[in-house]
Design a protein around this motif. Structure first.
Motif, PDB file in Angstrom:
ATOM      1  N   VAL A  17      -6.689   8.988   5.955  1.00 18.91           N
ATOM      2  CA  VAL A  17      -6.553   7.555   5.696  1.00 18.91           C
ATOM      3  C   VAL A  17      -5.158   7.226   5.166  1.00 18.91           C
ATOM      4  CG1 VAL A  17      -7.428   5.649   4.282  1.00 18.91           C
ATOM      5  CG2 VAL A  17      -9.007   7.292   5.273  1.00 18.91           C
ATOM      6  N   ARG A  18      -4.576   8.112   4.373  1.00 19.26           N
ATOM      7  CA  ARG A  18      -3.241   7.851   3.836  1.00 19.26           C
ATOM      8  C   ARG A  18      -2.181   7.905   4.939  1.00 19.26           C
ATOM      9  NH1 ARG A  18      -3.041   9.523  -2.342  1.00 19.26           N
ATOM     10  NH2 ARG A  18      -5.185   9.042  -2.816  1.00 19.26           N
ATOM     11  N   ASP A  19      -2.411   8.725   5.949  1.00 20.44           N
ATOM     12  CA  ASP A  19      -1.508   8.729   7.101  1.00 20.44           C
ATOM     13  C   ASP A  19      -1.648   7.437   7.897  1.00 20.44           C
ATOM     14  OD1 ASP A  19      -0.527  11.220   6.423  1.00 20.44           O
ATOM     15  OD2 ASP A  19      -1.793  12.308   7.834  1.00 20.44           O
ATOM     16  N   ASP A  20      -2.879   6.919   7.984  1.00 17.93           N
ATOM     17  CA  ASP A  20      -3.089   5.626   8.649  1.00 17.93           C
ATOM     18  C   ASP A  20      -2.246   4.546   7.993  1.00 17.93           C
ATOM     19  OD1 ASP A  20      -4.867   5.928  10.812  1.00 17.93           O
ATOM     20  OD2 ASP A  20      -6.587   6.037   9.467  1.00 17.93           O
ATOM     21  N   MET A  21      -2.176   4.571   6.674  1.00 17.00           N
ATOM     22  CA  MET A  21      -1.399   3.579   5.939  1.00 17.00           C
ATOM     23  C   MET A  21       0.084   3.666   6.307  1.00 17.00           C
ATOM     24  SD  MET A  21      -1.165   3.216   1.835  1.00 17.00           S
ATOM     25  CE  MET A  21      -1.069   4.980   1.764  1.00 17.00           C
ATOM     26  N   VAL A  22       0.596   4.871   6.469  1.00 15.92           N
ATOM     27  CA  VAL A  22       1.997   5.071   6.865  1.00 15.92           C
ATOM     28  C   VAL A  22       2.210   4.554   8.287  1.00 15.92           C
ATOM     29  CG1 VAL A  22       3.774   6.810   7.307  1.00 15.92           C
ATOM     30  CG2 VAL A  22       2.300   7.032   5.292  1.00 15.92           C
ATOM     31  N   LEU A  23       1.283   4.876   9.167  1.00 14.16           N
ATOM     32  CA  LEU A  23       1.373   4.413  10.556  1.00 14.16           C
ATOM     33  C   LEU A  23       1.308   2.885  10.627  1.00 14.16           C
ATOM     34  CD1 LEU A  23       1.536   5.064  13.569  1.00 14.16           C
ATOM     35  CD2 LEU A  23      -0.952   5.342  13.564  1.00 14.16           C
ATOM     36  N   GLU A  24       0.433   2.275   9.837  1.00 16.72           N
ATOM     37  CA  GLU A  24       0.346   0.814   9.818  1.00 16.72           C
ATOM     38  C   GLU A  24       1.652   0.186   9.327  1.00 16.72           C
ATOM     39  OE1 GLU A  24      -4.439   0.423   9.070  1.00 16.72           O
ATOM     40  OE2 GLU A  24      -3.077   0.130   7.391  1.00 16.72           O
ATOM     41  N   ALA A  25       2.256   0.779   8.318  1.00 16.02           N
ATOM     42  CA  ALA A  25       3.541   0.263   7.823  1.00 16.02           C
ATOM     43  C   ALA A  25       4.597   0.334   8.918  1.00 16.02           C
ATOM     44  CB  ALA A  25       3.990   1.038   6.591  1.00 16.02           C
ATOM     45  N   PRO A  35       0.817  -1.226   0.000  1.00 15.30           N
ATOM     46  CA  PRO A  35       0.000   0.000   0.000  1.00 15.30           C
ATOM     47  C   PRO A  35       0.853   1.280   0.000  1.00 15.30           C
ATOM     48  CG  PRO A  35      -0.824  -1.542   1.643  1.00 15.30           C
ATOM     49  CD  PRO A  35       0.467  -2.097   1.132  1.00 15.30           C
ATOM     50  N   LEU A  36       1.953   1.266   0.727  1.00 14.69           N
ATOM     51  CA  LEU A  36       2.806   2.450   0.798  1.00 14.69           C
ATOM     52  C   LEU A  36       3.460   2.745  -0.553  1.00 14.69           C
ATOM     53  CD1 LEU A  36       3.912   4.624   2.727  1.00 14.69           C
ATOM     54  CD2 LEU A  36       5.794   3.066   3.237  1.00 14.69           C
ATOM     55  N   VAL A  37       3.968   1.717  -1.210  1.00 14.89           N
ATOM     56  CA  VAL A  37       4.595   1.916  -2.516  1.00 14.89           C
ATOM     57  C   VAL A  37       3.559   2.372  -3.543  1.00 14.89           C
ATOM     58  CG1 VAL A  37       5.826   0.775  -4.411  1.00 14.89           C
ATOM     59  CG2 VAL A  37       6.516   0.360  -2.043  1.00 14.89           C
ATOM     60  N   MET A  38       2.356   1.845  -3.445  1.00 16.94           N
ATOM     61  CA  MET A  38       1.292   2.297  -4.360  1.00 16.94           C
ATOM     62  C   MET A  38       0.972   3.773  -4.128  1.00 16.94           C
ATOM     63  SD  MET A  38      -1.150  -1.073  -4.498  1.00 16.94           S
ATOM     64  CE  MET A  38      -2.304  -0.357  -5.648  1.00 16.94           C
ATOM     65  N   LEU A  58      13.082  -2.713   3.458  1.00 11.18           N
ATOM     66  CA  LEU A  58      12.663  -3.964   4.095  1.00 11.18           C
ATOM     67  C   LEU A  58      11.186  -4.150   3.759  1.00 11.18           C
ATOM     68  CD1 LEU A  58      14.264  -3.404   7.616  1.00 11.18           C
ATOM     69  CD2 LEU A  58      15.176  -4.791   5.741  1.00 11.18           C
ATOM     70  N   ARG A  59      10.874  -5.196   3.026  1.00  9.98           N
ATOM     71  CA  ARG A  59       9.495  -5.426   2.606  1.00  9.98           C
ATOM     72  C   ARG A  59       8.702  -6.022   3.764  1.00  9.98           C
ATOM     73  NH1 ARG A  59      12.952  -5.715  -1.128  1.00  9.98           N
ATOM     74  NH2 ARG A  59      13.555  -7.888  -1.007  1.00  9.98           N
ATOM     75  N   GLN A  60       7.594  -5.374   4.057  1.00  6.87           N
ATOM     76  CA  GLN A  60       6.792  -5.754   5.217  1.00  6.87           C
ATOM     77  C   GLN A  60       5.359  -6.056   4.794  1.00  6.87           C
ATOM     78  OE1 GLN A  60       7.626  -6.147   8.548  1.00  6.87           O
ATOM     79  NE2 GLN A  60       5.555  -6.946   8.601  1.00  6.87           N
ATOM     80  N   ARG A  61       4.877  -7.198   5.212  1.00  8.32           N
ATOM     81  CA  ARG A  61       3.467  -7.517   4.991  1.00  8.32           C
ATOM     82  C   ARG A  61       2.627  -6.778   6.024  1.00  8.32           C
ATOM     83  NH1 ARG A  61       2.763 -13.631   3.031  1.00  8.32           N
ATOM     84  NH2 ARG A  61       4.578 -13.660   1.665  1.00  8.32           N
ATOM     85  N   VAL A  62       1.397  -6.516   5.663  1.00  6.15           N
ATOM     86  CA  VAL A  62       0.477  -5.857   6.582  1.00  6.15           C
ATOM     87  C   VAL A  62      -0.229  -6.940   7.386  1.00  6.15           C
ATOM     88  CG1 VAL A  62      -1.529  -4.364   6.788  1.00  6.15           C
ATOM     89  CG2 VAL A  62       0.177  -3.913   5.019  1.00  6.15           C
ATOM     90  N   HIS A  63       0.001  -6.938   8.704  1.00  2.34           N
ATOM     91  CA  HIS A  63      -0.606  -7.930   9.584  1.00  2.34           C
ATOM     92  C   HIS A  63      -1.754  -7.344  10.401  1.00  2.34           C
ATOM     93  CE1 HIS A  63       2.478 -10.875   8.704  1.00  2.34           C
ATOM     94  NE2 HIS A  63       3.394  -9.960   8.925  1.00  2.34           N
ATOM     95  N   PHE A  64      -1.671  -6.050  10.691  1.00  2.00           N
ATOM     96  CA  PHE A  64      -2.688  -5.416  11.522  1.00  2.00           C
ATOM     97  C   PHE A  64      -3.237  -4.194  10.811  1.00  2.00           C
ATOM     98  CE2 PHE A  64       0.420  -7.313  14.429  1.00  2.00           C
ATOM     99  CZ  PHE A  64      -0.409  -8.180  15.128  1.00  2.00           C
TER     100      PHE A  64
END
Length: 161
Positions: free
Chosen positions: A111-119, A62-65, A96-102
């Motif tokens: 919402v876009r800031d949420d995506m950064v925080l989740e990463a 999501p972050l790269v997108m 470092l490639r990270q899957r989204v678990h939570f």
């Protein structure tokens, strides 16, 4: 043996590991935009240090997108589309490639800031590097520091090699 050392000196091995490891960060899109608009400034300094062994950065799909969507907008950065793709490829290759678990959206007002925080949370990052520090107030509850690019670079310079 390690438990004995922990008891005698009062420092856990986890604490020692954290002291010796490279800072792990997520770079907010606004830092990349700023860096690609001008080679002068703190944002470009952060971008230039990627892959230099001073810190690690986390990326996820999501972050790269998000990076791709914003950086390819007409007039957003003064680079050809192919050059933007080269930057994105480098960020993906060096990150470092990270899957989204939570997922827990919404936590922040954007919402876009949420995506950064989740990463940052999923990647167990130490910090988010952004020019919108105030927008990430909720990161403190997750033990994630929010730093402007200038403060982040200054901290890197203070670290002992």
């Amino acid at each position: 043996m390690f438990r004995l050392i922990e008891c005698k000196i009062g420092i856990s091995c986890d604490t020692i590991d954290r002291m010796n490891k490279l800072p792990k960060i997520v770079i907010d899109t606004n830092v990349l935009v700023s860096a690609l608009k001008s080679r002068r400034g703190w944002s470009f300094d952060v971008l230039e240090r990627i892959g230099g062994g001073q810190f690690e950065h986390v990326v996820n799909v999501p972050l790269v997108m998000e990076y791709e969507d914003v950086l390819h907008r007409e007039g957003m950065v003064p680079l050809a589309s192919a050059a933007v793709d080269d930057v994105l490829d480098y960020l993906c290759a060096s990150g470092l490639r990270q899957r989204v678990h939570f997922l827990w959206r919404p936590k922040l007002s954007d919402v876009r800031d949420d995506m950064v925080l989740e990463a940052a949370f999923n990647g167990q990052c130490d910090a988010i590097v952004t020019w919108n520090v105030r927008d990430f107030a909720a990161a403190a509850a997750l033990n994630i520091e929010v730093l402007s690019p200038d403060l982040f670079v200054k901290r890197l310079k203070e670290r002992k090699p």
